[in-house]
Design a protein around this motif. Sequence first.
Motif, mmCIF file in Angstrom:
data_model
loop_
_atom_site.group_PDB
_atom_site.id
_atom_site.type_symbol
_atom_site.label_atom_id
_atom_site.label_comp_id
_atom_site.label_asym_id
_atom_site.label_seq_id
_atom_site.Cartn_x
_atom_site.Cartn_y
_atom_site.Cartn_z
ATOM 1 N N LEU A 56 6.777 -10.932 -17.818
ATOM 2 C CA LEU A 56 7.281 -11.535 -18.981
ATOM 3 C C LEU A 56 7.886 -12.902 -18.986
ATOM 4 C CD1 LEU A 56 8.623 -8.749 -21.263
ATOM 5 C CD2 LEU A 56 6.487 -9.794 -21.618
ATOM 6 N N TYR A 77 16.043 -7.367 -31.090
ATOM 7 C CA TYR A 77 14.756 -6.751 -30.876
ATOM 8 C C TYR A 77 15.088 -5.188 -30.447
ATOM 9 C CZ TYR A 77 9.764 -5.993 -30.112
ATOM 10 O OH TYR A 77 8.335 -5.611 -30.460
ATOM 11 N N HIS A 100 4.130 -4.401 -26.855
ATOM 12 C CA HIS A 100 4.570 -4.464 -25.340
ATOM 13 C C HIS A 100 3.382 -4.959 -24.523
ATOM 14 C CE1 HIS A 100 6.856 -4.495 -21.769
ATOM 15 N NE2 HIS A 100 5.722 -3.590 -21.434
ATOM 16 N N THR A 132 6.554 -18.030 -18.901
ATOM 17 C CA THR A 132 6.991 -18.383 -20.261
ATOM 18 C C THR A 132 5.686 -19.538 -20.756
ATOM 19 O OG1 THR A 132 8.481 -19.869 -19.335
ATOM 20 C CG2 THR A 132 9.203 -17.868 -20.465
ATOM 21 N N SER A 165 11.994 -12.637 -22.270
ATOM 22 C CA SER A 165 12.626 -11.112 -22.103
ATOM 23 C C SER A 165 13.078 -10.961 -23.403
ATOM 24 C CB SER A 165 14.034 -11.465 -21.348
ATOM 25 O OG SER A 165 14.945 -12.203 -21.727
ATOM 26 N N TYR A 166 13.267 -9.473 -23.910
ATOM 27 C CA TYR A 166 13.375 -9.180 -24.963
ATOM 28 C C TYR A 166 14.622 -9.519 -25.644
ATOM 29 C CZ TYR A 166 9.324 -6.068 -25.122
ATOM 30 O OH TYR A 166 8.126 -5.534 -25.244
ATOM 31 N N ARG A 225 8.713 -6.593 -16.542
ATOM 32 C CA ARG A 225 9.592 -7.654 -16.701
ATOM 33 C C ARG A 225 9.658 -8.919 -16.079
ATOM 34 N NH1 ARG A 225 13.382 -3.511 -19.373
ATOM 35 N NH2 ARG A 225 12.993 -1.806 -18.051
ATOM 36 N N ASP A 282 10.291 -15.767 -29.380
ATOM 37 C CA ASP A 282 11.633 -15.633 -28.331
ATOM 38 C C ASP A 282 11.045 -15.075 -26.646
ATOM 39 O OD1 ASP A 282 13.331 -16.626 -30.051
ATOM 40 O OD2 ASP A 282 14.156 -14.650 -30.629
ATOM 41 N N ILE A 283 10.271 -13.999 -27.014
ATOM 42 C CA ILE A 283 9.765 -13.440 -25.799
ATOM 43 C C ILE A 283 8.913 -14.297 -25.142
ATOM 44 C CG2 ILE A 283 8.558 -11.399 -24.791
ATOM 45 C CD1 ILE A 283 9.634 -9.896 -27.543
ATOM 46 N N LEU A 305 1.987 -8.368 -25.069
ATOM 47 C CA LEU A 305 3.312 -9.516 -24.767
ATOM 48 C C LEU A 305 2.970 -9.728 -22.981
ATOM 49 C CD1 LEU A 305 6.000 -8.572 -26.943
ATOM 50 C CD2 LEU A 305 4.826 -10.912 -26.864
#
Length: 474
Positions: free
Chosen positions: A297, A276, A209, A300, A271-272, A294, A265-266, A212
Amino acid sequence: MTNTSLTGKAFPEGFLWGGATAANQIEGKWNVDGKGPSIQDVMPVGISGAPTEEPTQDNLKLEAIDFYSRYAQDIALFAEMGFKVFRFSIAWSRIFPNGDETEPNEAGLAFYDRVLDECEKYGIEPLVTISHYETPLHLAKAYDGWTDRRLIGFYERYARTLFERFGNRVTYWLTFNEINSVLHAPLMSGGIWTPKEQLSKTQLYQAIHNELVASASATKIAREVAPNAKIGCMILAMPTYPLTPDPDDVWAAKLIEHDNYAFGDIHVRGSYPGYYLRKLRELGVELDITDEDREILKNTVDFVSFSYYMSVCETADPSKRVEGRGNIMGGVQNPTLEVSEWGWSIDPVGLRVVLNDFWERWQVPLFIVENGLGAMDKLTEVDGVKTVEDGYRTAYLRDHLIQVREAIEDGVDLLGYTWWGPIDLVSASTAELSKRYGFVYVDRNNDGSGSLERYRKQSFYAYKEIIESNGASL
Ligand code: BG6
């Protein structure tokens, strides 16, 4: 199956042909001009054994192939092959020797200015990896690497420093090399000092996390300070086929794919994904995720890059499991494929599979930033010139590129292809020099002996011709 109908067809105009490297595997000069030690300086056997407390002389990475002194000569060789792009990484501990300082080391920044000068001289586009398995050792030992969220701040400072300094010279950036490999190699990929067997799932997934968030945060910073920058994530791609048509095998393979897809994907969706979150619930992992995380993230990426060496299989039936050898992740051996001298399955069609899967899933441009064959080469003499007769490497290159061309024809938007590594370098998983990937041979051996002289292998001329014809000669 090889479709020959596209023979003679060139790649799209502007396709970025080139090669890829990482600082710790080529530069050497591990403690020169203010550089601090990185985790690689204490990993004399790669991921095949425990790290040492301090750097030891048997570690080939301390001097590697001395790119730090010979970068101009090496980039000239890349230019001779016609490279349009050169992927290299910046050693974090050259810029911030301990990782947690507030001021960067000017001598470290100046080295990469010199590397960029050479690239510009030949019109070679740089592709820069911000963090390629080179966490500063201090961050590993004092913070347990990415398990500690303070690393987000240190990485942000490092990334900002790079964007401010090089943002007007570098368009393409990758935030973390093979970010998904932390699942399998927590020290090399996540700078996590706690031995893998003692690491809890919560620590591991918190580290993921934190990385990311740091990656998305770097994208946000780039948008502010280097608006022309294009930011990509980088994933270790290893398609997982079901070993048999049994639906349980199909699902077992899907679960492995999910583990890897999650990272893309993230990065692409911000987002998660549900699968996952379910996995975290089932593992009993509760993450420390803030509202700010959040939001971050949601920054992108512009493109998705990946390495591709091999595919694997998966089965739900333990009695059918035959473990293969392979790139960091391992997996069940595919009985239909040949393997390299290091046991890595050779599967050119798998590259077309990955390109199609990733494109269909994410619909952002893709970049193949690693693909290559590690082999035992023999230096020989042809017409009085030292070379390596490496037809096996050229065959691997051609077979994979033919599948790349097929994928482009399938509609995949692909920015470029960088061969790993265009010049012999120290391998990541086993830290040896005899596992040679290069089109250029470097005279250095596993025992550290050798003159460091460079020699063009026969594949050097093969790749040159492919680039010259923009792929039409394949
Ligand atoms: C990738 C890494 O996993 O594979 C590279 O990004 C590495 O750093 C490459 O060198 C090949 O693996 P190895 O272990 O043969 O060097």
